[in-house]
Design an enzyme around this catalytic site. Structure first.
Site, PDB file in Angstrom:
ATOM      1  N   GLU A   1      -9.514  -1.854  27.961  1.00  0.00           N
ATOM      2  CA  GLU A   1      -8.710  -2.850  27.243  1.00  0.00           C
ATOM      3  C   GLU A   1      -7.761  -2.245  26.213  1.00  0.00           C
ATOM      4  O   GLU A   1      -6.962  -2.969  25.619  1.00  0.00           O
ATOM      5  CB  GLU A   1      -9.640  -3.842  26.551  1.00  0.00           C
ATOM      6  CG  GLU A   1     -10.778  -4.186  27.462  1.00  0.00           C
ATOM      7  CD  GLU A   1     -11.133  -5.628  27.588  1.00  0.00           C
ATOM      8  OE1 GLU A   1     -11.170  -6.300  26.569  1.00  0.00           O
ATOM      9  OE2 GLU A   1     -11.397  -6.051  28.735  1.00  0.00           O
TER      10      GLU A   1
ATOM     11  N   HIS B   1     -11.785   5.024   7.068  1.00  0.00           N
ATOM     12  CA  HIS B   1     -12.130   6.371   7.533  1.00  0.00           C
ATOM     13  C   HIS B   1     -13.107   6.292   8.710  1.00  0.00           C
ATOM     14  O   HIS B   1     -14.232   6.789   8.617  1.00  0.00           O
ATOM     15  CB  HIS B   1     -12.781   7.171   6.396  1.00  0.00           C
ATOM     16  CG  HIS B   1     -11.970   7.283   5.139  1.00  0.00           C
ATOM     17  ND1 HIS B   1     -12.515   7.688   3.926  1.00  0.00           N
ATOM     18  CD2 HIS B   1     -10.657   7.053   4.889  1.00  0.00           C
ATOM     19  CE1 HIS B   1     -11.573   7.695   2.991  1.00  0.00           C
ATOM     20  NE2 HIS B   1     -10.433   7.308   3.546  1.00  0.00           N
TER      21      HIS B   1
ATOM     22  N   GLU C   1      -3.772   3.827  -3.027  1.00  0.00           N
ATOM     23  CA  GLU C   1      -2.868   3.791  -1.868  1.00  0.00           C
ATOM     24  C   GLU C   1      -1.942   2.574  -1.914  1.00  0.00           C
ATOM     25  O   GLU C   1      -1.327   2.234  -0.900  1.00  0.00           O
ATOM     26  CB  GLU C   1      -3.673   3.775  -0.553  1.00  0.00           C
ATOM     27  CG  GLU C   1      -4.666   4.914  -0.379  1.00  0.00           C
ATOM     28  CD  GLU C   1      -4.012   6.272  -0.187  1.00  0.00           C
ATOM     29  OE1 GLU C   1      -2.771   6.345  -0.195  1.00  0.00           O
ATOM     30  OE2 GLU C   1      -4.750   7.258  -0.056  1.00  0.00           O
TER      31      GLU C   1
ATOM     32  N   HIS D   1      -8.140  12.402   7.892  1.00  0.00           N
ATOM     33  CA  HIS D   1      -8.359  11.465   6.779  1.00  0.00           C
ATOM     34  C   HIS D   1      -8.834  10.088   7.265  1.00  0.00           C
ATOM     35  O   HIS D   1      -9.897   9.633   6.881  1.00  0.00           O
ATOM     36  CB  HIS D   1      -7.067  11.335   5.947  1.00  0.00           C
ATOM     37  CG  HIS D   1      -7.209  10.463   4.743  1.00  0.00           C
ATOM     38  ND1 HIS D   1      -6.593  10.716   3.537  1.00  0.00           N
ATOM     39  CD2 HIS D   1      -7.899   9.313   4.550  1.00  0.00           C
ATOM     40  CE1 HIS D   1      -6.924   9.778   2.658  1.00  0.00           C
ATOM     41  NE2 HIS D   1      -7.703   8.914   3.259  1.00  0.00           N
TER      42      HIS D   1
ATOM     43  N   HIS E   1      -6.760   0.228   5.426  1.00  0.00           N
ATOM     44  CA  HIS E   1      -6.975   1.674   5.590  1.00  0.00           C
ATOM     45  C   HIS E   1      -8.473   1.944   5.567  1.00  0.00           C
ATOM     46  O   HIS E   1      -9.185   1.350   4.760  1.00  0.00           O
ATOM     47  CB  HIS E   1      -6.273   2.414   4.441  1.00  0.00           C
ATOM     48  CG  HIS E   1      -6.693   3.839   4.290  1.00  0.00           C
ATOM     49  ND1 HIS E   1      -6.544   4.765   5.287  1.00  0.00           N
ATOM     50  CD2 HIS E   1      -7.285   4.504   3.259  1.00  0.00           C
ATOM     51  CE1 HIS E   1      -7.008   5.940   4.865  1.00  0.00           C
ATOM     52  NE2 HIS E   1      -7.472   5.799   3.645  1.00  0.00           N
TER      53      HIS E   1
HETATM   54  P1  13P Z   1      -8.987   4.137  -3.472  1.00  0.00           P
HETATM   55  O1  13P Z   1     -10.393   4.121  -4.016  1.00  0.00           O
HETATM   56  O2  13P Z   1      -7.979   4.447  -4.531  1.00  0.00           O
HETATM   57  O3  13P Z   1      -8.673   2.851  -2.732  1.00  0.00           O
HETATM   58  O4  13P Z   1      -8.873   5.331  -2.436  1.00  0.00           O
HETATM   59  C1  13P Z   1      -9.685   5.376  -1.308  1.00  0.00           C
HETATM   60  C2  13P Z   1      -9.052   6.097  -0.174  1.00  0.00           C
HETATM   61  O5  13P Z   1      -9.491   5.953   0.954  1.00  0.00           O
HETATM   62  C3  13P Z   1      -7.902   6.992  -0.448  1.00  0.00           C
HETATM   63  O6  13P Z   1      -7.264   7.361   0.734  1.00  0.00           O
HETATM   64 ZN    ZN Z   2      -8.600   7.170   2.525  1.00  0.00          ZN
END
Ligand code: 13P
Ligand code: ZN
Length: 285
Positions: A177, A149, A124, A218, A147
């Protein structure tokens, strides 16, 4: 001059601690998630000979013609490796993280430290670089793009309309909050193929107006001045999503009204994103 060992650098230890916390909270299963942080070159020079490039790493998943990181040329980032597990970062920073400098033509990353073996920056990386550029344009102090999940935010994208205003309104209602922590709301992107410059450009476009961008089905992107700010943004949105997922299937007996959200914004001197709250809506569900 003898250099200090990089393993003791505050920027590295707090990065590892943040990754460990993200893993502990279940946001980063397997290799899920990635972080990049802009470093201060003078600080890096206390630990590394920045003239020594270990190897040059071309960017993955981008069309050379449409991805241009040259506005970041010469800037140095600490970044997680592609395929690397957040679970392992703290015990082996050098194998799971890298310090890279964007080449002068903006077309590749010059490895200065880490990524032992054949490691490389997250897939990413284009989304991260484009997001850094977008955030730096609105906040020159932005340093971090993150980023992950988070479970409840992800779950919410399966059951809630993927509309920025509606999604933001729901999250604001799920914790007193929230409107104070992210008054600009969250932006939402539909499902898109990850690891491409298309999703990178779409994320960066949304980052111009918000520090949080949800990737439907995602995960989420966050940006901020510090690791704590960025982590705290995601943590607050994820907590709100958890409350939503715990209550969405139950009859709603109470809520925070728009008038109350406006009162909060006024008291804490923040400006809520326009077009979401309706004044005088005392009993709104
Ligand atoms: P990477 O292992 O390349 O960082 O990818 C993980 C991920 O969350 C892709 O969206
Ligand atoms: Zn991801």
């Amino acid at each position: 001059m003898t250099m200090k060992t990089i393993e003791s650098a505050k920027f590295l230890t707090s990065f590892c601690d943040t990754a460990a916390n993200m893993y502990r909270l279940g946001w980063d299963e397997r290799n899920g998630g990635n972080i990049s942080m802009l470093l201060d070159e003078n600080e890096v020079r206390e630990y590394l000979d920045t003239t020594r490039v270990i190897r040059k790493i071309p960017f993955m998943g981008v069309k050379a013609a449409s991805f241009d990181a040259s506005p970041l040329a010469g800037r140095i980032f600490l970044v997680t490796g592609t395929g690397k597990y957040f679970k392992n970062i703290k015990d082996d920073p050098k194998g799971n993280l890298g310090i890279v400098r964007i080449s002068s033509d903006g077309k590749c990353a010059e490895l200065l430290w880490g990524f032992t073996g054949s490691g490389r920056p997250t897939s990413e990386f284009p989304a991260h670089m484009m997001s850094h550029m977008a955030r730096l344009a609105v906040d020159p102090e932005n340093r971090v793009v993150m980023h992950s999940h988070p479970t409840h935010l992800l779950a919410m994208t399966y059951v809630h309309p993927l509309d920025t205003a509606a999604f933001t309104h729901t999250l604001w209602q799920m914790g007193t909050e929230c409107v104070v922590v992210f008054p600009e709301g969250v932006e939402v992107l539909p499902w898109m193929l990850c690891g491409t410059d298309e999703i990178g450009a779409a994320t960066a476009e949304k980052m111009r107006s918000a520090r949080l961008v949800v990737w439907a089905m995602h995960g989420i992107y966050g940006a901020g001045k510090t690791l704590d700010e960025t982590f705290g943004l995601i943590e607050t949105a994820e907590k709100a999503a958890e409350i939503y997922m715990l209550t969405a299937s139950l009859p709603r007996a109470n809520t925070i009204t728009d008038a109350q959200l406006l009162k909060l914004a006024d008291f804490f001197s923040v400006t809520p994103r326009p077009g979401i709250l309706t004044p005088n809506e005392e009993h709104q569900r």
